[in-house]
Design an enzyme around this catalytic site. Structure first.
Site, PDB file in Angstrom:
ATOM      1  N   GLU A  23       0.839  -1.212   0.010  1.00  0.00           N
ATOM      2  CA  GLU A  23       0.007  -0.002   0.084  1.00  0.00           C
ATOM      3  C   GLU A  23       0.963   1.124   0.104  1.00  0.00           C
ATOM      4  O   GLU A  23       0.511   2.232  -0.530  1.00  0.00           O
ATOM      5  CB  GLU A  23      -0.881   0.015   1.513  1.00  0.00           C
ATOM      6  N   GLU A  80      -1.559   9.429   0.060  1.00  0.00           N
ATOM      7  CA  GLU A  80      -1.941   9.288  -1.186  1.00  0.00           C
ATOM      8  C   GLU A  80      -1.508  10.227  -2.112  1.00  0.00           C
ATOM      9  O   GLU A  80      -1.372  11.269  -2.099  1.00  0.00           O
ATOM     10  CB  GLU A  80      -3.521   9.203  -1.454  1.00  0.00           C
ATOM     11  N   ASN A 119     -14.814   6.235   7.025  1.00  0.00           N
ATOM     12  CA  ASN A 119     -13.631   5.562   7.701  1.00  0.00           C
ATOM     13  C   ASN A 119     -12.971   6.162   8.997  1.00  0.00           C
ATOM     14  O   ASN A 119     -12.428   5.883   9.891  1.00  0.00           O
ATOM     15  CB  ASN A 119     -12.638   4.982   6.892  1.00  0.00           C
TER      16      ASN A 119
END
Length: 379
Positions: free
Chosen positions: A232, A241, A279
Site C-alpha cells: 500500500e 496518497e 472511515n
C-alpha cells in the site's frame, strides 16, 4: 509601627507608663489576632490543592478516563496514549485537572495499581476498553460488544494484566514477534515517519494483533499485515496518497456528520492508506481519537498512523467476508487478507500483478521471520 518610639518621647512618667500599657495591650491583641489568623489560614492552605493521583509513567498505557499526576498537577487522559508527557499541547490527549499536592512531579515510577472502571453488563464497549470484573481481575475488549460477560465471551474479551491485577501479560512492545532489526530488513528504504517505536506503541490498542495462536501464527499474521502495508505504501515510503486529484472524492456527504475538516481532507493516509470521511469517523471512534475533525493526525503522529492500520486489520471486512486478522488466525490464508483489503479490484483476476506483489512481500517477510507461508496465498 512607629508609635512605641513616639510615646516614650512624650513628657511625663504617667504618659510614658500609659503609652507602655497601651503598647503592651496592643502587642497582646496583635499576638492574639496573628495566632487566630494562622489557626484559620493553615488548615485552608493545606486543603487548597487536591491530592496527587499515581505519578505519570512514560511506559504506562493510559486510556480514556484514567488519571496521572505530573508537574504538580493531576491530568486526565481523553483517549488511549502512551509515552506522551502530560501537557496542554501535543495531540490534546491530556486534560489539566488542576494543581495537586503530596506527590507527582513527573516521576516515571510505574503506578502501583490499576484504575480501570468496573465492568457493567449491557454497557457498550469499544475494542481496547479495559475493565475490572467482579472477580477482581481485568479484561480488555478484543472486539466491540454490548457489555458481554468477560468470563464467558472470550471472543470479545481477553484477560489483561497491569500492576494490581489480571491473569496474563498484555502485549508488550518488547515482545512483538518482529524485532527492530527484522523490521529494518523488511523496509530498508522506508520513510523516517514510519518508526518501529510508533508501531510498537500502537500494539496496545489491539493486544490480540500478532499475539493470537501459536508463535508461527503470530509471525504469519505480522508478516501478512506488514506485506499488505508494504504494498500500500511502496515499502513504507508514502505517508499520503500520491494522486491529489482524488482528494475531493473521499467525502460522502450523505453521512449526517459530513466532512467538518473539508471536502478534500479525507484522502489516503498511513500504512493502509485510510480514506473516506466515514472511515476516519469509525477509526477515530474506535481508537478514542477525533479523526473526523483532525484527519491530519494520521500523517503527523506515527503511533496514530499505525493504530489506524491495525484498526482496519482487526475490525474491518472490507470487500471480503472476514477481517484480515481472522483470516490469518483461523487458517483462511494470506489470500483472504488481500480480499478484505482490496479484493473488489484485485481478486478473481481483477489485477493479478497487484496480488502477486502482495504475495511476494509476504513470502519475503515470512522468510525473514523463519516461518512457512501457509496455504491459500492468492485470491
Amino acid at each position: 509601627m512607629s508609635f512605641p518610639r513616639s510615646s516614650t518621647h512624650r513628657a511625663g512618667a504617667h504618659r510614658a507608663r500609659a503609652g507602655f500599657s497601651r503598647l503592651r495591650l496592643l502587642s497582646l491583641l496583635v499576638g492574639v489576632v496573628t495566632a487566630l489568623g494562622f489557626a484559620v489560614l493553615v488548615p485552608m492552605s493545606s486543603t487548597a490543592a487536591a491530592a496527587c493521583v499515581a505519578p505519570y509513567s512514560s511506559s504506562q498505557v493510559y486510556t480514556g478516563g484514567m488519571s496521572a499526576s505530573y508537574g504538580g498537577h493531576n491530568w486526565g487522559a481523553k483517549w488511549w496514549t502512551q509515552g506522551e508527557t502530560p501537557s496542554t499541547g501535543g495531540s490534546g490527549v491530556w486534560a489539566d485537572q488542576g494543581a495537586c499536592g503530596g506527590g507527582g512531579g513527573g516521576t516515571t515510577t510505574p503506578p502501583t495499581g490499576c484504575s480501570y472502571p468496573n465492568w457493567v453488563a449491557g454497557q457498550q464497549y469499544a475494542t481496547g476498553a479495559i475493565v475490572k470484573y467482579s472477580n477482581g481481575l481485568y479484561y480488555i475488549a478484543t472486539h466491540d460488544n454490548p457489555g458481554y460477560d468477560p468470563t464467558i465471551s472470550t471472543w470479545f474479551w481477553s484477560p489483561y494484566t497491569c500492576s494490581g491485577g489480571g491473569t496474563t501479560t498484555t502485549a508488550n512492545p518488547g515482545g512483538f514477534v518482529v524485532t527492530e532489526a527484522q523490521f529494518n530488513q523488511m523496509f530498508p528504504s522506508r520513510n523516517s515517519f514510519y518508526t518501529y517505536a510508533g508501531l510498537t506503541a500502537a500494539l496496545s490498542a489491539y493486544p490480540a494483533f500478532a499475539n493470537t495462536g501459536s508463535d508461527t501464527v503470530k509471525k504469519q499474521e505480522a508478516a501478512a499485515f506488514l506485506a499488505n502495508v508494504s504494498h500500500e505504501t511502496g515499502g513504507l515510503v508514502y505517508i499520503v496518497e500520491q494522486n491529489t486529484a482524488n482528494y475531493p472524492h473521499y467525502c460522502d456527504t450523505s453521512q449526517s456528520y459530513g466532512c467538518p475538516a473539508g471536502q478534500s481532507a479525507y484522502y489516503g493516509r498511513g500504512p493502509i492508506q485510510l480514506s473516506w470521511n466515514f472511515n476516519y469517523k469509525a477509526a477515530g471512534d474506535a481508537l478514542g481519537i477525533d479523526l473526523l475533525n483532525n484527519p491530519n493526525l494520521v500523517q503527523t503522529d506515527a503511533a496514530v498512523a499505525w493504530k489506524t492500520g491495525i484498526w482496519y486489520w482487526m475490525t474491518q471486512n472490507g470487500p471480503g467476508t472476514m477481517t484480515p486478522h481472522n483470516a490469518m488466525v483461523n487458517g483462511a490464508g494470506f489470500g483472504e487478507t488481500i480480499r478484505s483489503i482490496n479484493g473488489s479490484i484485485e481478486c478473481n483476476g481483477g489485477n493479478p500483478a497487484q496480488v502477486q506483489s502482495r504475495v511476494n512481500a509476504y513470502t519475503n517477510f515470512t522468510s525473514i521471520l523463519g516461518v512457512p507461508t501457509g496455504s491459500n496465498l492468492s485470491c
